[in-house]
Design an enzyme around this catalytic site. Sequence first.
Site, PDB file in Angstrom:
ATOM      1  N   ASN A  21      27.031  17.447   5.952  1.00 59.82           N
ATOM      2  CA  ASN A  21      27.217  18.243   4.744  1.00 59.82           C
ATOM      3  C   ASN A  21      28.626  18.795   4.773  1.00 59.82           C
ATOM      4  O   ASN A  21      29.013  19.431   5.746  1.00 59.82           O
ATOM      5  CB  ASN A  21      26.230  19.415   4.740  1.00 59.82           C
ATOM      6  CG  ASN A  21      24.906  19.005   4.152  1.00 59.82           C
ATOM      7  OD1 ASN A  21      24.824  18.601   3.004  1.00 59.82           O
ATOM      8  ND2 ASN A  21      23.865  19.091   4.964  1.00 59.82           N
TER       9      ASN A  21
ATOM     10  N   CYS B  12      12.844  26.235   6.964  1.00 57.87           N
ATOM     11  CA  CYS B  12      13.922  26.199   7.946  1.00 57.87           C
ATOM     12  C   CYS B  12      14.399  27.635   8.143  1.00 57.87           C
ATOM     13  O   CYS B  12      14.897  28.260   7.208  1.00 57.87           O
ATOM     14  CB  CYS B  12      15.045  25.309   7.438  1.00 57.87           C
ATOM     15  SG  CYS B  12      16.501  25.302   8.492  1.00 57.87           S
TER      16      CYS B  12
ATOM     17  N   SER C  81      15.654  23.498  17.445  1.00 58.11           N
ATOM     18  CA  SER C  81      16.888  22.735  17.569  1.00 58.11           C
ATOM     19  C   SER C  81      17.922  23.494  18.386  1.00 58.11           C
ATOM     20  O   SER C  81      18.136  24.684  18.176  1.00 58.11           O
ATOM     21  CB  SER C  81      17.423  22.452  16.163  1.00 58.11           C
ATOM     22  OG  SER C  81      18.599  21.689  16.213  1.00 58.11           O
TER      23      SER C  81
ATOM     24  N   GLU D 254      19.719  33.279   6.013  1.00 52.78           N
ATOM     25  CA  GLU D 254      19.235  32.253   5.093  1.00 52.78           C
ATOM     26  C   GLU D 254      17.940  31.622   5.566  1.00 52.78           C
ATOM     27  O   GLU D 254      17.735  31.431   6.756  1.00 52.78           O
ATOM     28  CB  GLU D 254      20.249  31.105   5.024  1.00 52.78           C
ATOM     29  CG  GLU D 254      21.519  31.463   4.347  1.00 52.78           C
ATOM     30  CD  GLU D 254      22.554  30.356   4.469  1.00 52.78           C
ATOM     31  OE1 GLU D 254      22.186  29.174   4.492  1.00 52.78           O
ATOM     32  OE2 GLU D 254      23.738  30.703   4.545  1.00 52.78           O
TER      33      GLU D 254
ATOM     34  N   SER E  10      20.917  18.733  19.201  1.00 51.47           N
ATOM     35  CA  SER E  10      22.022  18.370  18.323  1.00 51.47           C
ATOM     36  C   SER E  10      23.046  17.641  19.165  1.00 51.47           C
ATOM     37  O   SER E  10      23.827  18.260  19.864  1.00 51.47           O
ATOM     38  CB  SER E  10      22.634  19.637  17.719  1.00 51.47           C
ATOM     39  OG  SER E  10      21.642  20.313  16.978  1.00 51.47           O
ATOM     40  N   LEU E  11      22.991  16.327  19.105  1.00 52.49           N
ATOM     41  CA  LEU E  11      23.868  15.536  19.975  1.00 52.49           C
ATOM     42  C   LEU E  11      25.221  15.288  19.290  1.00 52.49           C
ATOM     43  O   LEU E  11      26.256  15.687  19.803  1.00 52.49           O
ATOM     44  CB  LEU E  11      23.173  14.219  20.347  1.00 52.49           C
ATOM     45  CG  LEU E  11      23.874  13.380  21.412  1.00 52.49           C
ATOM     46  CD1 LEU E  11      23.998  14.123  22.722  1.00 52.49           C
ATOM     47  CD2 LEU E  11      23.134  12.057  21.628  1.00 52.49           C
ATOM     48  N   HIS E  12      25.193  14.651  18.165  1.00 54.89           N
ATOM     49  CA  HIS E  12      26.370  14.440  17.296  1.00 54.89           C
ATOM     50  C   HIS E  12      27.473  13.582  17.896  1.00 54.89           C
ATOM     51  O   HIS E  12      28.395  13.196  17.174  1.00 54.89           O
ATOM     52  CB  HIS E  12      26.958  15.777  16.816  1.00 54.89           C
ATOM     53  CG  HIS E  12      25.995  16.638  16.074  1.00 54.89           C
ATOM     54  ND1 HIS E  12      25.126  16.144  15.124  1.00 54.89           N
ATOM     55  CD2 HIS E  12      25.731  17.975  16.143  1.00 54.89           C
ATOM     56  CE1 HIS E  12      24.387  17.133  14.641  1.00 54.89           C
ATOM     57  NE2 HIS E  12      24.713  18.254  15.243  1.00 54.89           N
TER      58      HIS E  12
ATOM     59  N   CYS F 127      30.277  23.263  11.509  1.00 53.38           N
ATOM     60  CA  CYS F 127      29.175  24.115  11.050  1.00 53.38           C
ATOM     61  C   CYS F 127      29.691  25.405  10.411  1.00 53.38           C
ATOM     62  O   CYS F 127      30.631  26.024  10.913  1.00 53.38           O
ATOM     63  CB  CYS F 127      28.271  24.436  12.234  1.00 53.38           C
ATOM     64  SG  CYS F 127      26.882  25.492  11.818  1.00 53.38           S
TER      65      CYS F 127
ATOM     66  N   GLY G 191      22.159  30.157  13.726  1.00 51.22           N
ATOM     67  CA  GLY G 191      21.940  30.680  15.070  1.00 51.22           C
ATOM     68  C   GLY G 191      21.508  29.643  16.077  1.00 51.22           C
ATOM     69  O   GLY G 191      21.087  28.539  15.720  1.00 51.22           O
ATOM     70  N   GLU G 192      21.607  30.008  17.346  1.00 52.10           N
ATOM     71  CA  GLU G 192      21.215  29.121  18.437  1.00 52.10           C
ATOM     72  C   GLU G 192      19.943  29.704  19.083  1.00 52.10           C
ATOM     73  O   GLU G 192      20.002  30.742  19.752  1.00 52.10           O
ATOM     74  CB  GLU G 192      22.367  29.021  19.452  1.00 52.10           C
ATOM     75  CG  GLU G 192      22.017  28.379  20.774  1.00 52.10           C
ATOM     76  CD  GLU G 192      21.303  27.032  20.664  1.00 52.10           C
ATOM     77  OE1 GLU G 192      21.751  26.159  19.931  1.00 52.10           O
ATOM     78  OE2 GLU G 192      20.263  26.881  21.338  1.00 52.10           O
TER      79      GLU G 192
END
Length: 351
Positions: A289, A104, A190, A91, A213-215, A118, A158-159
Amino acid sequence: MKNDILSMTPEEIEQELQRLGEPKYRAGQIFDWLSRGIRDFDQMTNLSKALREKLKEEFALYEPKVLSKQVSSLDGTIKYLWELSDGNAVETVVMSYKHGNTVCVSCQVGCRQGCAFCASTIGGLVRSLKPSEILDEVLFSQLDSGKEISNIVLMGIGEPLDNFDNVMRFLELVNHPKGLNIGMRHISLSTCGIIERFDDLADRNLQLTLSVSLHAPDDETRSRLMPANRGRGVDALMAACKRYYERTGRRISFEYAMIDGVNDTEQHARLLAKRAKSVSAHVNLIPLNHVEEREFKPSTAGHMKAFIKILENEGVNVTVRRRLGSDVDASCGQLRRKIMKQNTEDKEKRA
Ligand code: SAH
């Protein structure tokens, strides 16, 4: 297998040409055609016919195909699903802001990091993308949409730090003055916090923005949400962030998806403020989301407001990301998931 000329720098194409006994200056011409999306050597009309034949024998060209394209009727956000040469799909999202268009991009097919909220990680990691495949997401999104891309965020599927070398090569190519020439200051990378790679990234001395990405600011919540935290921990992540900031002089940004009743309490806000200030990070809040397969829900507007107020009172630099493309599944692997599910259902129906 033929060499991937699409992942080569002009300098490497020069070497290939020398190997083939051709003049070096042809490399610039070839790179220029490729950077404009030409994927047929016969269309490279300033090359001799003989050279074009040689190139066809040596190198494979590929053009990603649009499997699906959704345009948001709310804000014009475009979501592409591209088919890669091996039939896998990734995507790409194009978002329009006042200051320009941001793309993105995905860097892997699937993901092995397993974050609990996720969609990208549900089927695990299939494979990493080649530099050219990431580059083509930018190039063909720009060509198809007619929107000139000024900013890139590596925040798709992906990372990035799990595909380090290919992502670094992608950055080199997309930044190349003879290519798309997108400045590093217009690029964000990210990560879920693969801290072992932070020094390698700092070594490259790129002017990009590192988003973490702390979250969650505490180990209990973060390890529950993000397996990458287990065995590493938030303290170690902060130490790595601090070191990165000191080495590069580039302020880090924390991504924080607000999840109802999970990471959105007053205590979370206070500890987050402390964490952010300790490394001079900027905080980017995102309402979660909702992902069909996941039990989590976004925080209420009231909770978000209270959370933001605490951060602001603590003097933290905080922004709330605008939700774009909410009508086109424009988040994190959801479109690929949907198509994969449809395909499995179709297969099951046929069986
Ligand atoms: N692997 C990288 C980049 C990909 S995800 C990383 O973890 O940072 C890009 C961002 O979207 C990350 O901050 C990720 O945590 C976040 N994200 C994933 N699923 C989400 C969801 N359902 N709602 C909101 N943000 C989500």
